[in-house]
Scaffold this motif. Structure first.
Motif, PDB file in Angstrom:
ATOM      1  N   GLN A 155       9.423   4.419   5.971  1.00 37.06           N
ATOM      2  CA  GLN A 155      10.842   4.746   5.843  1.00 37.06           C
ATOM      3  C   GLN A 155      11.589   3.669   5.066  1.00 37.06           C
ATOM      4  N   ARG A 156      11.239   2.414   5.316  1.00 38.73           N
ATOM      5  CA  ARG A 156      11.934   1.302   4.663  1.00 38.73           C
ATOM      6  C   ARG A 156      11.700   1.293   3.150  1.00 38.73           C
ATOM      7  N   VAL A 157      10.526   1.712   2.696  1.00 37.58           N
ATOM      8  CA  VAL A 157      10.263   1.690   1.252  1.00 37.58           C
ATOM      9  C   VAL A 157      10.722   2.971   0.566  1.00 37.58           C
ATOM     10  N   GLY A 158      11.265   3.943   1.341  1.00 36.71           N
ATOM     11  CA  GLY A 158      11.903   5.080   0.690  1.00 36.71           C
ATOM     12  C   GLY A 158      11.341   6.451   0.963  1.00 36.71           C
ATOM     13  N   TYR A 159      10.340   6.584   1.848  1.00 33.92           N
ATOM     14  CA  TYR A 159       9.842   7.918   2.184  1.00 33.92           C
ATOM     15  C   TYR A 159      10.765   8.561   3.223  1.00 33.92           C
ATOM     16  N   VAL A 160      10.901   9.870   3.147  1.00 37.23           N
ATOM     17  CA  VAL A 160      11.734  10.576   4.120  1.00 37.23           C
ATOM     18  C   VAL A 160      10.892  11.362   5.118  1.00 37.23           C
ATOM     19  N   SER A 161       9.630  11.587   4.800  1.00 33.76           N
ATOM     20  CA  SER A 161       8.738  12.218   5.765  1.00 33.76           C
ATOM     21  C   SER A 161       7.317  11.741   5.544  1.00 33.76           C
ATOM     22  N   GLY A 162       6.553  11.721   6.644  1.00 34.20           N
ATOM     23  CA  GLY A 162       5.170  11.279   6.592  1.00 34.20           C
ATOM     24  C   GLY A 162       4.308  12.194   7.442  1.00 34.20           C
ATOM     25  N   ILE A 163       3.119  12.516   6.939  1.00 38.05           N
ATOM     26  CA  ILE A 163       2.246  13.489   7.587  1.00 38.05           C
ATOM     27  C   ILE A 163       1.009  12.799   8.140  1.00 38.05           C
ATOM     28  N   THR A 164       0.763  12.974   9.433  1.00 39.98           N
ATOM     29  CA  THR A 164      -0.416  12.427  10.088  1.00 39.98           C
ATOM     30  C   THR A 164      -1.493  13.510  10.164  1.00 39.98           C
ATOM     31  N   THR A 165      -2.596  13.224  10.875  1.00 38.96           N
ATOM     32  CA  THR A 165      -3.600  14.257  11.143  1.00 38.96           C
ATOM     33  C   THR A 165      -3.617  14.626  12.623  1.00 38.96           C
ATOM     34  N   GLU A 166      -2.524  14.316  13.330  1.00 40.46           N
ATOM     35  CA  GLU A 166      -2.413  14.773  14.714  1.00 40.46           C
ATOM     36  C   GLU A 166      -2.413  16.300  14.735  1.00 40.46           C
ATOM     37  N   GLU A 215       0.821  -1.207   0.000  1.00 43.52           N
ATOM     38  CA  GLU A 215       0.000   0.000   0.000  1.00 43.52           C
ATOM     39  C   GLU A 215       0.859   1.263   0.000  1.00 43.52           C
ATOM     40  N   LEU A 216       2.020   1.201   0.619  1.00 38.77           N
ATOM     41  CA  LEU A 216       2.921   2.345   0.657  1.00 38.77           C
ATOM     42  C   LEU A 216       3.848   2.415  -0.556  1.00 38.77           C
ATOM     43  N   GLU A 217       4.334   1.267  -0.999  1.00 37.02           N
ATOM     44  CA  GLU A 217       5.365   1.253  -2.042  1.00 37.02           C
ATOM     45  C   GLU A 217       4.795   1.382  -3.448  1.00 37.02           C
ATOM     46  N   LYS A 218       3.661   0.756  -3.715  1.00 36.17           N
ATOM     47  CA  LYS A 218       3.111   0.731  -5.075  1.00 36.17           C
ATOM     48  C   LYS A 218       2.849   2.134  -5.627  1.00 36.17           C
ATOM     49  N   PRO A 219       2.189   3.023  -4.889  1.00 39.76           N
ATOM     50  CA  PRO A 219       1.944   4.360  -5.453  1.00 39.76           C
ATOM     51  C   PRO A 219       3.226   5.164  -5.637  1.00 39.76           C
ATOM     52  N   LYS A 220       4.207   4.900  -4.793  1.00 37.09           N
ATOM     53  CA  LYS A 220       5.493   5.584  -4.924  1.00 37.09           C
ATOM     54  C   LYS A 220       6.113   5.277  -6.284  1.00 37.09           C
ATOM     55  N   VAL A 259       9.584  10.348  -5.251  1.00 36.80           N
ATOM     56  CA  VAL A 259       8.447  10.761  -4.427  1.00 36.80           C
ATOM     57  C   VAL A 259       8.763  10.335  -3.000  1.00 36.80           C
ATOM     58  N   GLU A 260       9.058  11.295  -2.137  1.00 39.82           N
ATOM     59  CA  GLU A 260       9.632  10.990  -0.831  1.00 39.82           C
ATOM     60  C   GLU A 260       8.742  11.376   0.344  1.00 39.82           C
ATOM     61  N   ILE A 261       7.578  11.957   0.061  1.00 40.60           N
ATOM     62  CA  ILE A 261       6.684  12.382   1.139  1.00 40.60           C
ATOM     63  C   ILE A 261       5.347  11.648   0.998  1.00 40.60           C
ATOM     64  N   VAL A 262       4.808  11.188   2.119  1.00 44.06           N
ATOM     65  CA  VAL A 262       3.519  10.513   2.129  1.00 44.06           C
ATOM     66  C   VAL A 262       2.618  11.190   3.153  1.00 44.06           C
ATOM     67  N   SER A 263       1.385  11.414   2.765  1.00 49.28           N
ATOM     68  CA  SER A 263       0.341  11.848   3.685  1.00 49.28           C
ATOM     69  C   SER A 263      -0.532  10.627   3.939  1.00 49.28           C
ATOM     70  N   TYR A 264      -0.536  10.128   5.171  1.00 49.53           N
ATOM     71  CA  TYR A 264      -1.200   8.857   5.470  1.00 49.53           C
ATOM     72  C   TYR A 264      -2.718   8.978   5.366  1.00 49.53           C
ATOM     73  N   PRO A 265      -3.392   8.019   4.710  1.00 54.96           N
ATOM     74  CA  PRO A 265      -4.859   8.039   4.669  1.00 54.96           C
ATOM     75  C   PRO A 265      -5.441   8.074   6.079  1.00 54.96           C
ATOM     76  N   TYR A 266      -6.430   8.933   6.276  1.00 55.42           N
ATOM     77  CA  TYR A 266      -7.095   9.161   7.567  1.00 55.42           C
ATOM     78  C   TYR A 266      -6.134   9.816   8.557  1.00 55.42           C
ATOM     79  N   GLY A 267      -4.964   9.227   8.778  1.00 58.73           N
ATOM     80  CA  GLY A 267      -3.904   9.906   9.501  1.00 58.73           C
ATOM     81  C   GLY A 267      -3.997   9.943  11.006  1.00 58.73           C
ATOM     82  N   GLY A 268      -5.100   9.433  11.582  1.00 51.63           N
ATOM     83  CA  GLY A 268      -5.269   9.462  13.026  1.00 51.63           C
ATOM     84  C   GLY A 268      -4.676   8.246  13.712  1.00 51.63           C
TER      85      GLY A 268
END
Length: 214
Positions: free
Chosen positions: A174-185, A136-141, A152-161
């Motif tokens: 991180q393992r599949v290659g993203y350097v930052s990820g955005i939650t909804t906290e 789910e994380l790697e395929k769209p990248k 493509v190094e940034i991911v905004s997580y679905p729903y995020g909570g």
């Protein structure tokens, strides 16, 4: 998935149905569809306090319905119910043409702005087993990088909570290659010690919003 397979996402079909129906009408449609496909549906199983952590700007009934569909039901149960309603409304191809960008539009956008990932099928990632989480994380990248021509190094997580994002999710990202990820906290980032679990300030929470928190 909408770009690569031209298949509308269940969550967006839900948004479209809810936007074109009153809340009580949508709920009646959902109950009838659930009965037709054999999925138990009971809004009373949802704790409103928990639902309000995810959907603080909705009324109690609406946020319980949304939490029930997005987090209590399995992805497949939710898909079956929404597809049962949706198939009578608009064809899948017409929906994709109406709602999603084409490959060319994504490429054009990337020439002027940064394109990031929002995952493949918009599923709460923390609910997935390890193998499906990685996919789910790697395929769209991979798909997006082919379209835009740069990493493509940034991911905004679905729903995020908290029900959708965990330390495991961040580690896999991180393992599949993203350097930052955005939650909804809803918080301020005091440092960049955890770049795969960044908080954000929603417009409603910012100064001048409906319920400013900061």
């Amino acid at each position: 998935q909408p770009i690569n397979e031209r298949k509308g996402l269940t969550v967006h079909k839900t948004h479209w149905l809810r936007a074109t129906r009153r809340p009580d009408e949508f709920w009646e449609l959902a109950l009838a569809a659930a009965e037709a496909v054999g999925v138990p549906l009971d809004i009373n199983t949802v704790d409103d306090e928990i639902a309000s952590r995810h959907y603080r700007y909705d009324d109690p009934t609406t946020r319980r319905i949304k939490f029930l569909l997005n987090f209590v039901l399995s992805y497949e149960e939710d898909r079956l119910i929404i597809e049962e309603i949706f198939r009578k409304e608009i064809s899948g191809h017409a929906f994709c043409e109406l709602m999603y960008m084409s490959d060319e539009q994504v490429a054009e956008l990337s020439r002027n702005h940064m394109v990031g990932s929002h995952c493949h099928a918009h599923i709460p990632l923390a609910t997935l087993p390890q193998d499906k989480l990685s996919t789910e994380l790697e395929k769209p990248k991979v798909i997006l990088e082919e379209l835009v021509g740069y990493p493509v190094e940034i991911v905004s997580y679905p729903y995020g909570g908290p029900s959708a994002v965990s330390w495991e999710v961040a580690n896999v990202a991180q393992r599949v290659g993203y350097v930052s990820g955005i939650t909804t906290e809803r918080s301020l980032n005091q440092s960049l010690m955890n770049p795969l679990l960044l908080a954000r300030v929603a417009t409603n929470d910012a100064p001048g919003g409906e319920s400013p928190q900061f």
